[in-house]
Design a protein around this motif. Structure first.
Motif, PDB file in Angstrom:
ATOM      1  N   ASP A 113       6.585  40.516 -28.455  1.00 32.91           N
ATOM      2  CA  ASP A 113       6.608  39.287 -29.257  1.00 32.91           C
ATOM      3  C   ASP A 113       7.981  38.617 -29.223  1.00 32.91           C
ATOM      4  O   ASP A 113       8.071  37.390 -29.216  1.00 32.91           O
ATOM      5  N   LEU A 114       9.039  39.418 -29.196  1.00 27.46           N
ATOM      6  CA  LEU A 114      10.391  38.871 -29.096  1.00 27.46           C
ATOM      7  C   LEU A 114      10.539  38.046 -27.823  1.00 27.46           C
ATOM      8  O   LEU A 114      10.971  36.893 -27.852  1.00 27.46           O
ATOM      9  N   TRP A 115      10.158  38.629 -26.683  1.00 21.85           N
ATOM     10  CA  TRP A 115      10.324  37.941 -25.403  1.00 21.85           C
ATOM     11  C   TRP A 115       9.349  36.774 -25.266  1.00 21.85           C
ATOM     12  O   TRP A 115       9.679  35.749 -24.682  1.00 21.85           O
ATOM     13  N   SER A 116       8.179  36.913 -25.830  1.00 18.04           N
ATOM     14  CA  SER A 116       7.201  35.834 -25.798  1.00 18.04           C
ATOM     15  C   SER A 116       7.713  34.627 -26.594  1.00 18.04           C
ATOM     16  O   SER A 116       7.582  33.471 -26.164  1.00 18.04           O
ATOM     17  N   THR A 117       8.320  34.885 -27.747  1.00 15.77           N
ATOM     18  CA  THR A 117       8.907  33.807 -28.553  1.00 15.77           C
ATOM     19  C   THR A 117      10.076  33.166 -27.814  1.00 15.77           C
ATOM     20  O   THR A 117      10.247  31.941 -27.861  1.00 15.77           O
ATOM     21  N   LEU A 118      10.874  33.984 -27.132  1.00 13.88           N
ATOM     22  CA  LEU A 118      11.972  33.429 -26.332  1.00 13.88           C
ATOM     23  C   LEU A 118      11.425  32.485 -25.271  1.00 13.88           C
ATOM     24  O   LEU A 118      11.975  31.405 -25.041  1.00 13.88           O
ATOM     25  N   ASN A 119      10.330  32.853 -24.631  1.00 11.93           N
ATOM     26  CA  ASN A 119       9.693  31.972 -23.633  1.00 11.93           C
ATOM     27  C   ASN A 119       9.363  30.617 -24.255  1.00 11.93           C
ATOM     28  O   ASN A 119       9.660  29.564 -23.672  1.00 11.93           O
ATOM     29  N   GLU A 120       8.739  30.642 -25.420  1.00 10.58           N
ATOM     30  CA  GLU A 120       8.364  29.400 -26.104  1.00 10.58           C
ATOM     31  C   GLU A 120       9.589  28.552 -26.413  1.00 10.58           C
ATOM     32  O   GLU A 120       9.570  27.329 -26.224  1.00 10.58           O
ATOM     33  N   LYS A 121      10.652  29.185 -26.886  1.00 11.31           N
ATOM     34  CA  LYS A 121      11.880  28.459 -27.241  1.00 11.31           C
ATOM     35  C   LYS A 121      12.553  27.873 -25.997  1.00 11.31           C
ATOM     36  O   LYS A 121      13.092  26.764 -26.041  1.00 11.31           O
ATOM     37  N   MET A 122      12.521  28.625 -24.882  1.00  7.52           N
ATOM     38  CA  MET A 122      13.110  28.103 -23.634  1.00  7.52           C
ATOM     39  C   MET A 122      12.376  26.860 -23.176  1.00  7.52           C
ATOM     40  O   MET A 122      13.000  25.840 -22.853  1.00  7.52           O
ATOM     41  N   VAL A 123      11.056  26.929 -23.143  1.00  7.96           N
ATOM     42  CA  VAL A 123      10.270  25.776 -22.700  1.00  7.96           C
ATOM     43  C   VAL A 123      10.464  24.611 -23.659  1.00  7.96           C
ATOM     44  O   VAL A 123      10.642  23.465 -23.237  1.00  7.96           O
ATOM     45  N   GLU A 124      10.474  24.903 -24.952  1.00  9.71           N
ATOM     46  CA  GLU A 124      10.687  23.863 -25.964  1.00  9.71           C
ATOM     47  C   GLU A 124      12.034  23.170 -25.735  1.00  9.71           C
ATOM     48  O   GLU A 124      12.126  21.942 -25.759  1.00  9.71           O
ATOM     49  N   TYR A 125      13.092  23.957 -25.528  1.00  9.06           N
ATOM     50  CA  TYR A 125      14.415  23.379 -25.307  1.00  9.06           C
ATOM     51  C   TYR A 125      14.466  22.573 -24.005  1.00  9.06           C
ATOM     52  O   TYR A 125      14.921  21.430 -23.987  1.00  9.06           O
ATOM     53  N   LEU A 126      13.999  23.162 -22.901  1.00 13.74           N
ATOM     54  CA  LEU A 126      14.053  22.472 -21.618  1.00 13.74           C
ATOM     55  C   LEU A 126      13.184  21.223 -21.610  1.00 13.74           C
ATOM     56  O   LEU A 126      13.481  20.254 -20.908  1.00 13.74           O
ATOM     57  N   ASP A 127      12.135  21.218 -22.419  1.00 22.69           N
ATOM     58  CA  ASP A 127      11.283  20.038 -22.539  1.00 22.69           C
ATOM     59  C   ASP A 127      11.966  18.954 -23.374  1.00 22.69           C
ATOM     60  O   ASP A 127      11.644  17.782 -23.249  1.00 22.69           O
ATOM     61  N   SER A 128      12.934  19.338 -24.198  1.00 17.82           N
ATOM     62  CA  SER A 128      13.633  18.369 -25.054  1.00 17.82           C
ATOM     63  C   SER A 128      14.805  17.697 -24.340  1.00 17.82           C
ATOM     64  O   SER A 128      15.364  16.725 -24.840  1.00 17.82           O
ATOM     65  N   VAL A 129      15.192  18.214 -23.176  1.00 16.78           N
ATOM     66  CA  VAL A 129      16.317  17.651 -22.423  1.00 16.78           C
ATOM     67  C   VAL A 129      15.761  16.832 -21.262  1.00 16.78           C
ATOM     68  O   VAL A 129      15.053  17.357 -20.411  1.00 16.78           O
ATOM     69  N   SER A 130      16.086  15.538 -21.263  1.00 15.24           N
ATOM     70  CA  SER A 130      15.583  14.672 -20.187  1.00 15.24           C
ATOM     71  C   SER A 130      16.604  14.589 -19.054  1.00 15.24           C
ATOM     72  O   SER A 130      17.795  14.868 -19.244  1.00 15.24           O
ATOM     73  N   LEU A 131      16.114  14.162 -17.923  1.00 13.97           N
ATOM     74  CA  LEU A 131      16.995  13.920 -16.782  1.00 13.97           C
ATOM     75  C   LEU A 131      18.027  12.849 -17.155  1.00 13.97           C
ATOM     76  O   LEU A 131      19.192  12.940 -16.769  1.00 13.97           O
ATOM     77  N   GLN A 132      17.615  11.869 -17.944  1.00 11.81           N
ATOM     78  CA  GLN A 132      18.547  10.829 -18.388  1.00 11.81           C
ATOM     79  C   GLN A 132      19.664  11.420 -19.247  1.00 11.81           C
ATOM     80  O   GLN A 132      20.821  11.013 -19.140  1.00 11.81           O
ATOM     81  N   ASP A 133      19.329  12.408 -20.089  1.00  4.85           N
ATOM     82  CA  ASP A 133      20.357  13.088 -20.900  1.00  4.85           C
ATOM     83  C   ASP A 133      21.420  13.699 -19.989  1.00  4.85           C
ATOM     84  O   ASP A 133      22.622  13.601 -20.256  1.00  4.85           O
ATOM     85  N   LEU A 134      20.969  14.329 -18.901  1.00  4.93           N
ATOM     86  CA  LEU A 134      21.912  14.977 -17.983  1.00  4.93           C
ATOM     87  C   LEU A 134      22.732  13.957 -17.201  1.00  4.93           C
ATOM     88  O   LEU A 134      23.919  14.181 -16.939  1.00  4.93           O
ATOM     89  N   VAL A 135      22.114  12.845 -16.852  1.00 10.29           N
ATOM     90  CA  VAL A 135      22.845  11.767 -16.166  1.00 10.29           C
ATOM     91  C   VAL A 135      23.908  11.197 -17.105  1.00 10.29           C
ATOM     92  O   VAL A 135      25.070  11.011 -16.713  1.00 10.29           O
TER      93      VAL A 135
END
Length: 167
Positions: A113-135
């Motif tokens: 469950d710990l690692w599964s929750t980490l997966n969700e948080k990683m996807v959530e974070y990476l989905d919140s960062v746009s290519l425009q944010d990085l530019v």
């Protein structure tokens, strides 16, 4: 668990492409030279990005690649998922058979469950960062020098420390 070269190179190449969108199609050979990524590797990555409609190719003289969508509409998760980068910290790949991956009836490990929750948080974070944010981040970090060299003005790695309770 760490992001592999495939994911890192795909995101880097996409930032390079997005930074140059106003100048017409960008060639993979130019990205390859600037970012020191193998041209054949970029061709594989951009084939996948094209199939996921993140980039579009322009054929012929002066051809190359353009973004298929606005940079603000492309998330880092979109890029990483498009190039088949696994975002999974679990030992079992989400199958919940951590203790016996070779047997279908294997049981979950105590930390599943710990690692599964980490997966969700990683996807959530990476989905919140746009290519425009990085530019935008790149524009803030770089100063154009008189000889057209780009020099970074900040470190790109943030180290976070968490205080540990006394034992």
């Amino acid at each position: 668990m760490r992001l592999t070269t495939k994911g890192r190179f795909a995101v880097t190449a996409m930032i390079d492409l997005a930074l140059r969108q106003g100048n017409g199609p960008v060639t993979l050979s130019a990205i390859s030279e600037r970012q020191e990524i193998s041209l054949s590797y970029l061709e594989q990555l951009f084939g996948k990005l094209r199939r996921h409609q993140i980039v579009e190719s322009v054929r012929g003289p002066g051809g190359g690649y353009n973004l298929a969508r606005k940079a603000g509409d492309v998330s880092v998760a979109d890029i990483i998922i498009a190039v088949d980068e696994p975002l999974d910290a679990t030992q079992c790949g989400g199958k919940e058979n951590c203790h016996s991956a070779t047997h279908p009836g294997g049981t979950r490990c105590m930390t599943h469950d710990l690692w599964s929750t980490l997966n969700e948080k990683m996807v959530e974070y990476l989905d919140s960062v746009s290519l425009q944010d990085l530019v935008d981040q790149q524009h803030q970090k770089e100063l154009k020098q008189p000889d057209n060299r780009i020099v970074s003005t900040e470190q790109s790695v943030v180290v976070m420390h968490r205080p540990h309770a006394a034992v």
